[in-house]
Motif scaffolding. Structure first.
Motif, PDB file in Angstrom:
ATOM      1  N   GLU A 390     -40.916  82.648 -42.285  1.00  0.00           N
ATOM      2  CA  GLU A 390     -40.413  83.816 -43.030  1.00  0.00           C
ATOM      3  C   GLU A 390     -41.189  84.006 -44.298  1.00  0.00           C
ATOM      4  N   ARG A 392     -44.269  83.129 -44.861  1.00  0.00           N
ATOM      5  CA  ARG A 392     -45.613  83.607 -44.516  1.00  0.00           C
ATOM      6  C   ARG A 392     -45.598  85.091 -44.212  1.00  0.00           C
ATOM      7  N   HIS A 393     -44.599  85.555 -43.470  1.00  0.00           N
ATOM      8  CA  HIS A 393     -44.518  87.002 -43.191  1.00  0.00           C
ATOM      9  C   HIS A 393     -44.295  87.799 -44.463  1.00  0.00           C
ATOM     10  N   LYS A 394     -43.499  87.260 -45.338  1.00  0.00           N
ATOM     11  CA  LYS A 394     -43.257  87.952 -46.601  1.00  0.00           C
ATOM     12  C   LYS A 394     -44.524  88.074 -47.427  1.00  0.00           C
ATOM     13  N   LEU A 395     -45.259  87.019 -47.500  1.00  0.00           N
ATOM     14  CA  LEU A 395     -46.497  87.059 -48.277  1.00  0.00           C
ATOM     15  C   LEU A 395     -47.532  87.999 -47.642  1.00  0.00           C
ATOM     16  N   ARG A 396     -47.542  88.047 -46.366  1.00  0.00           N
ATOM     17  CA  ARG A 396     -48.498  88.946 -45.715  1.00  0.00           C
ATOM     18  C   ARG A 396     -48.107  90.416 -45.885  1.00  0.00           C
ATOM     19  N   ASP A 397     -46.800  90.712 -45.909  1.00  0.00           N
ATOM     20  CA  ASP A 397     -46.368  92.099 -46.021  1.00  0.00           C
ATOM     21  C   ASP A 397     -46.518  92.632 -47.433  1.00  0.00           C
ATOM     22  N   GLN A 398     -46.345  91.815 -48.424  1.00  0.00           N
ATOM     23  CA  GLN A 398     -46.467  92.263 -49.799  1.00  0.00           C
ATOM     24  C   GLN A 398     -47.934  92.481 -50.143  1.00  0.00           C
ATOM     25  N   GLN A 400     -51.291  92.071 -51.968  1.00  0.00           N
ATOM     26  CA  GLN A 400     -51.985  90.897 -52.470  1.00  0.00           C
ATOM     27  C   GLN A 400     -52.849  91.207 -53.674  1.00  0.00           C
TER      28      GLN A 400
END
Length: 411
Positions: A390, A392-398, A400
């Protein structure tokens, strides 16, 4: 130990008379013999007697001076022909006071007066020589001696000195085979250096010094043959004397053998042993004291010399033939020459191979690896948990990038 008989010498007073008649000082005579003036003074006073080569040279010089004195006296004698009015003098009668005619000397012509009567008996007249006396033409009458070849001269030297040297070396070592081997090696060394030995004043002394050095070498103890004892002399007296000699230190033993055995004088013994004259005299005295302490009958040097000669002569010590010694020396020289050539060739080949394969530039060596301690081991990657997935998905969606992440916002 065979030695040639020593040449006879006149009494001490006659020696001095011959020197003074020849108008020679003690210093001049000493320089001709090769000794010091003090030695000549001792010889003429009778305190000492020359020995060895000095005795030969001194006797030869005295004989020459005696011959010169005899010739001088003969020359100074008035000749019958030189008398005044010898031809016209009448023959002396039985009643006259004149002296009878002198008999001519062997080297003088017989005087035959012209006025002699023809009726004189022939028995009173001796035949006159046809020619004037003079030196006999010995060189013209005899053919010139043929010079010896080096091999013939070496063989003559070996046959003359080898038997005595073997017996002398036996007194130093007490071993027959070692004595023979030492003398043979010394003569082989003399053959290798023959031009030097042939010009030496005493070639036998050159060989003797080499043989003694080889026989007394400390390396002889390391040879297996040295561990096996040899049978001692059969005579008990000879056995005791030999054991006494072998107990002496090598230097004292060598000095005693040279002086009392061979017959050299003190300076010659000192020169051959490479020591000073006082040191050699001290060694000789100590050696004599040691021998006299064990064998009191040998306290007299003359008796000791005779016993040493008897001890060396009682043993049957033969020497090899000279041609065999020369052959062994030449073979040994060829062997060592070939060995030196082979070693030199191997050394040159090794050097050439090294030059061929050696690097032409410097290459720094690589330092060996070292283990690094204190670093935690790296964990192996495994499956992610639900929370990690979860996140990792959050960091990818936000987003950068952008300032949104850097500027704070009110919630």
């Amino acid at each position: 130990m065979t030695r040639r008989p020593a040449p006879p010498l006149p009494p001490p007073k006659a020696r001095r008379h011959l020197r003074e008649t020849a108008a020679l000082t003690q210093t001049q005579l000493a320089s001709r013999v090769g000794v010091t003036p003090g030695t000549v003074r001792a010889w003429e006073s009778g305190r000492t007697t020359p020995r060895g080569r000095k005795r030969d040279a001194y006797a030869k010089l005295l004989k020459t001076l005696a011959d010169e004195e005899t010739a001088r006296r003969t020359t100074q004698t008035p000749h019958p022909e030189s008398a005044p009015e010898a031809d016209s003098a009448p023959e002396p009668t039985s009643g006259s006071e004149s002296a009878p005619a002198r008999k001519p000397l062997p080297h003088e012509p017989d005087p035959v007066p012209e006025s002699a009567p023809e009726s004189a008996p022939e028995s009173t007249l001796e035949p006159a020589p046809e020619t004037e006396p003079g030196p006999e033409p010995v060189p013209e009458a005899r053919p010139a001696p043929v010079p010896l070849t080096p091999a013939q001269a070496f063989d003559a030297l070996y046959e003359f000195g080898a038997p005595a040297l073997v017996r002398q070396t036996y007194l130093l070592t007490g071993r027959r085979e070692q004595a023979r081997e030492a003398v043979e090696r010394a003569f082989q060394a003399a053959w290798e250096h023959w031009p030097e030995v042939a010009r030496d004043r005493d070639p036998v002394g050159w060989v003797r010094a080499t043989a003694y050095e080889y026989a007394l070498s400390p390396w002889q103890r390391l040879r297996p043959r040295h561990r096996r004892p040899e049978p001692p002399p059969a005579d008990p007296g000879d056995r005791t004397l030999l054991n006494t000699l072998l107990r002496l230190p090598p230097r004292h033993r060598r000095t005693l053998v040279l002086y009392d055995g061979v017959g050299l004088d003190l300076p010659e013994t000192a020169a051959e042993t490479e020591a000073s004259t006082p040191t050699t005299a001290n060694r000789l005295l100590r050696a004599r004291e040691a021998v006299a302490g064990r064998l009191p009958a040998l306290a007299d040097p003359q008796v000791l010399h005779r016993r040493l000669a008897e001890l060396a002569s009682n043993e049957r010590l033969g020497a090899a033939r000279p041609h065999a010694v020369r052959g062994d020396g030449e073979r040994r020289a060829r062997f060592w020459t070939r060995a030196a050539i082979a070693f030199t060739a191997a050394l040159v080949g090794t050097t050439a191979l090294t030059v061929r394969t050696a690097p032409t530039h410097y290459e720094p060596p690589v330092s060996p690896g070292q283990a690094v301690r204190g670093v935690p081991p790296r964990a192996a990657q495994g499956s992610l948990s639900d929370e990690e997935l979860e996140l990792r998905h959050k960091l990818r969606d936000q987003l950068q990038h952008g300032p949104e992440r850097l500027s704070p916002r009110l919630e």
